[in-house]
Design a protein around this motif. Structure first.
Motif, PDB file in Angstrom:
ATOM      1  N   UNK A  64      -0.181  -4.758  -5.279  1.00 60.16           N
ATOM      2  CA  UNK A  64      -0.197  -5.261  -3.916  1.00 60.16           C
ATOM      3  C   UNK A  64       1.144  -4.892  -3.333  1.00 60.16           C
ATOM      4  N   UNK A  65       1.153  -3.998  -2.385  1.00 61.28           N
ATOM      5  CA  UNK A  65       2.449  -3.574  -1.901  1.00 61.28           C
ATOM      6  C   UNK A  65       2.687  -4.092  -0.512  1.00 61.28           C
ATOM      7  N   UNK A  66       3.844  -4.641  -0.316  1.00 60.29           N
ATOM      8  CA  UNK A  66       4.201  -5.135   1.000  1.00 60.29           C
ATOM      9  C   UNK A  66       5.196  -4.203   1.649  1.00 60.29           C
ATOM     10  N   UNK A  67       5.351  -4.300   2.953  1.00 62.32           N
ATOM     11  CA  UNK A  67       6.227  -3.392   3.662  1.00 62.32           C
ATOM     12  C   UNK A  67       7.656  -3.497   3.168  1.00 62.32           C
ATOM     13  N   UNK A  68       8.072  -4.681   2.754  1.00 64.52           N
ATOM     14  CA  UNK A  68       9.451  -4.838   2.319  1.00 64.52           C
ATOM     15  C   UNK A  68       9.641  -4.288   0.900  1.00 64.52           C
ATOM     16  N   UNK A  69       8.588  -3.767   0.321  1.00 66.05           N
ATOM     17  CA  UNK A  69       8.710  -3.165  -0.995  1.00 66.05           C
ATOM     18  C   UNK A  69       8.431  -4.151  -2.110  1.00 66.05           C
ATOM     19  N   UNK A  70       8.112  -5.390  -1.759  1.00 65.35           N
ATOM     20  CA  UNK A  70       7.819  -6.356  -2.809  1.00 65.35           C
ATOM     21  C   UNK A  70       6.486  -5.993  -3.449  1.00 65.35           C
ATOM     22  N   UNK A  71       6.365  -6.173  -4.719  1.00 59.34           N
ATOM     23  CA  UNK A  71       5.105  -5.837  -5.382  1.00 59.34           C
ATOM     24  C   UNK A  71       4.696  -6.959  -6.292  1.00 59.34           C
ATOM     25  N   UNK A  85      -8.619  -0.014   0.675  1.00 61.44           N
ATOM     26  CA  UNK A  85      -7.396  -0.578   0.076  1.00 61.44           C
ATOM     27  C   UNK A  85      -6.548  -1.247   1.165  1.00 61.44           C
ATOM     28  N   UNK A  86      -6.491  -0.585   2.329  1.00 59.70           N
ATOM     29  CA  UNK A  86      -5.671  -1.156   3.415  1.00 59.70           C
ATOM     30  C   UNK A  86      -6.348  -2.388   4.030  1.00 59.70           C
ATOM     31  N   UNK A  87      -7.666  -2.317   4.170  1.00 58.85           N
ATOM     32  CA  UNK A  87      -8.401  -3.484   4.682  1.00 58.85           C
ATOM     33  C   UNK A  87      -8.182  -4.681   3.758  1.00 58.85           C
ATOM     34  N   UNK A  88      -8.227  -4.423   2.450  1.00 63.54           N
ATOM     35  CA  UNK A  88      -8.016  -5.518   1.496  1.00 63.54           C
ATOM     36  C   UNK A  88      -6.598  -6.057   1.617  1.00 63.54           C
ATOM     37  N   UNK A  89      -5.646  -5.167   1.935  1.00 62.70           N
ATOM     38  CA  UNK A  89      -4.273  -5.618   2.184  1.00 62.70           C
ATOM     39  C   UNK A  89      -4.224  -6.598   3.353  1.00 62.70           C
ATOM     40  N   UNK A  90      -4.989  -6.277   4.427  1.00 58.57           N
ATOM     41  CA  UNK A  90      -5.045  -7.177   5.597  1.00 58.57           C
ATOM     42  C   UNK A  90      -5.603  -8.540   5.201  1.00 58.57           C
ATOM     43  N   UNK A  91      -6.644  -8.505   4.369  1.00 58.18           N
ATOM     44  CA  UNK A  91      -7.295  -9.761   3.975  1.00 58.18           C
ATOM     45  C   UNK A  91      -6.359 -10.592   3.100  1.00 58.18           C
ATOM     46  N   UNK A 143      -0.529  -0.960   7.849  1.00 57.30           N
ATOM     47  CA  UNK A 143      -0.697  -2.303   7.291  1.00 57.30           C
ATOM     48  C   UNK A 143       0.601  -2.752   6.618  1.00 57.30           C
ATOM     49  N   UNK A 144       0.822  -4.048   6.645  1.00 60.24           N
ATOM     50  CA  UNK A 144       1.986  -4.616   5.965  1.00 60.24           C
ATOM     51  C   UNK A 144       1.778  -4.593   4.460  1.00 60.24           C
ATOM     52  N   UNK A 145       0.518  -4.672   4.061  1.00 54.03           N
ATOM     53  CA  UNK A 145       0.204  -4.806   2.654  1.00 54.03           C
ATOM     54  C   UNK A 145      -0.993  -3.908   2.324  1.00 54.03           C
ATOM     55  N   UNK A 146      -0.971  -3.277   1.169  1.00 53.37           N
ATOM     56  CA  UNK A 146      -2.101  -2.448   0.734  1.00 53.37           C
ATOM     57  C   UNK A 146      -2.454  -2.843  -0.688  1.00 53.37           C
ATOM     58  N   UNK A 147      -3.751  -2.990  -0.954  1.00 50.77           N
ATOM     59  CA  UNK A 147      -4.154  -3.339  -2.318  1.00 50.77           C
ATOM     60  C   UNK A 147      -4.657  -2.068  -2.986  1.00 50.77           C
ATOM     61  N   UNK A 148      -3.804  -1.424  -3.782  1.00 54.86           N
ATOM     62  CA  UNK A 148      -4.183  -0.130  -4.355  1.00 54.86           C
ATOM     63  C   UNK A 148      -5.021  -0.322  -5.610  1.00 54.86           C
TER      64      UNK A 148
END
Ligand code: SAM
Length: 506
Positions: free
Chosen positions: A23-30, A91-97, A207-212
């Motif tokens: 799960x990647x966030x824009x700030x690089x947190x994982x 993956x990006x849609x799941x990041x939004x969710x 997206x701020x977050x992507x679920x790869x």
């Protein structure tokens, strides 16, 4: 046929990213969650035309679904049909969710929200979602609170979807995905049906977050939509106008995925090499490739799908100059006959296409080539088809994805009729695929004794085999263990079939 889905078991292995969803966030947190035991997942080849569901749910236990009324939507399940662009959109849609506080579930029956991300490139692909929805329609009571349809079929059908499948309450095309949080708010507030169908956007889906989902290869979209008007193709009508992401955003995302432990990036776009930098940096596509390949930690960069019209020699020079740019190019041909190419509105002739291939063949590293071909396009004569056969024999691709022409709504070719009989299309497809099979056997046999570096993507416990992929995108099986997954190893080819190689570790 050429398009091939390889269903494999991916083993968990220590350390991110293998065996874990990232799960990647824009700030690089994982953050990551282990999927527990073996992860049943599909590794997509250049074009994958099947469905990809949340891992853990197989066709066998995909149940018919009851639909309740919406309320708080806390859990979600997404199933994806189609190409890598769709896989990555999901993956990006799941990041939004996730950013909305929702939780993914691997069992459809535990989901408040079920989303189908659809593909309409051919009629058969478009039908898949209706069979899924048919299963849902059969029952009347249950747990699922909302069913949404995303992607190309959603865009194509629009509000008609509600008539064909009354259990659907959300219809949203890819150009409107950034509106999804609002659409879900509306559903939760009690609105029975919501849509996101505008196509006139100039924005990309950031997206701020992507679920790869793929633990080895990070997909990264660089250009959305399509402005080509190939007469057979529905994409411009379903994905909207072409829009490129600024190089700064792309490079920041590349650095983020590298920080999470990914070593391979695949840049995506319907016409990936039509990318141009909308920012003042003004990078060319070839310059972007080099910049991504130079991101610390990145060892492999691939890109798909290229269009021959925009395939310039600086791309080959970039591959020559930077070993992190994979020696693999997918360059859709569609037909080897110039008159057919003209009717397809592809914008190149047979000879111009061959010039690009000639350029690629001059590269310092032998670049592996693959292509897409449509057989039985309107008016394709036997002579036209033989032109395609002679071209594939001349080029000797390493892989060909071949399709029977399928007329699509609102395309320029739709009105021209579909005058080649299905049986004849089938015969041509079989003939082409047999010729290509022999080419692949020949080409793969020539690799006996050669060594390749592979990134190990899977371990097949039943066979005691590790499954690796070379920079040329060849699948190579060799004796190994679950601990090999995620590693780069060198292997030597000992035998070869048309679609894969067998090797030993060196
Ligand atoms: N945008 C890419 C391009 O134009 O090269 C290709 C994208 S499409 C998802 C993948 C392939 O599907 C195409 O290259 C083409 O071979 C095939 N395809 C597209 N429309 C089709 C149709 N109406 N019937 C059969 N095959 C089709």
């Amino acid at each position: 046929m050429g398009s091939e889905l390889i269903q494999i078991m991916l083993a968990n292995q220590p350390g991110p990213p293998a065996g874990a969803r990232s799960f990647s966030g824009a700030a690089g947190e994982a953050a990551s969650f282990a999927s527990g035991g073996l992860l049943n997942e599909r590794i997509m080849t250049n074009e994958a035309y099947g469905a990809q569901a949340t891992p853990g749910l197989t066709r066998a236990h995909r149940p018919s679904l009851p639909v309740a009324t919406a309320g708080a939507l806390k859990t979600f399940y997404v199933e994806t049909f189609g190409c890598q662009m769709n896989v990555h959109d999901s993956e990006k849609v799941q990041g939004l969710l996730l950013a909305r506080g929702m939780t993914p579930v691997e069992d459809l029956t535990q989901a408040d929200l079920v989303l189908y991300n659809t593909c309409s490139i051919r009629e058969k692909a478009a039908q898949k979602v209706f069979s899924r929805l048919g299963a849902i329609r059969k029952t009347t009571t249950g747990t699922v609170k909302a069913i949404g349809v995303l992607g190309c079929v959603a865009q194509q059908e629009g509000e008609r979807f509600f008539e064909r499948a009354p259990q659907v309450s959300l219809v949203c095309g890819s150009a409107s995905y950034s509106l999804l949080p609002q659409l879900l708010d509306q559903l939760e507030a009690g609105k029975p049906r919501v849509t996101g169908l505008a196509l006139d956007t100039e924005e990309c889906f950031e997206t701020e977050m992507t679920r790869r989902d793929n633990p080895f290869r990070a997909y990264l979209t660089i250009i959305e939509g399509c402005d080509q008007r190939c007469s057979f193709c529905v994409v411009p009508m379903t994905r909207g106008p072409q829009r490129s992401r600024p190089s700064g955003n792309i490079l920041a995302e590349a650095r983020r995925v590298a920080d999470q432990g990914y070593t391979e990036i695949q840049l995506l776009g319907q016409i990936v090499n039509a990318w141009h930098d909308p920012s003042p940096a003004g990078l060319s596509f070839a310059e972007l490739l080099v910049r991504v390949a130079e991101v610390p930690g990145i060892r492999r960069v691939r890109f798909t799908t290229s269009h021959p019209r925009y395939f310039t020699s600086d791309i080959v020079q970039a591959i020559d100059a930077n070993p992190n740019l994979c020696d693999q190019v997918h360059l859709p041909l569609q037909s080897g006959s110039t008159p057919v190419l003209a009717r397809m509105l592809r914008g190149y002739t047979r000879e111009e296409y061959l010039e690009k291939i000639h350029d690629l063949r001059k590269a310092r590293r032998a670049i592996s080539l693959s292509t897409d071909i449509i057989v039985g396009f309107c008016g394709e004569t036997r002579k036209d088809f033989e032109q395609t056969l002679s071209l594939i024999e001349e080029v000797e691709y390493d892989q060909v994805f071949s399709f029977k022409y399928s007329p699509r709504p609102n395309t320029r070719a739709e009105g021209r009729g579909d005058d080649i009989e299905e049986e004849e299309k089938g015969r041509r497809l079989t003939e082409l695929q047999e010729i290509q099979r022999q080419i692949q056997v020949r080409r793969n046999q020539a690799l006996l004794g050669r060594s390749f570096e592979v990134l190990v993507e899977a371990y097949q416990a039943r066979l005691g085999q590790a499954v690796g992929r070379s920079t040329t995108n060849r699948v190579i099986n060799f004796p190994g263990g679950p601990q090999d997954v995620g590693r780069y190893l060198t292997v030597k080819v000992t035998s070869a079939g048309p679609n894969s190689l067998v090797a030993v570790r060196v």
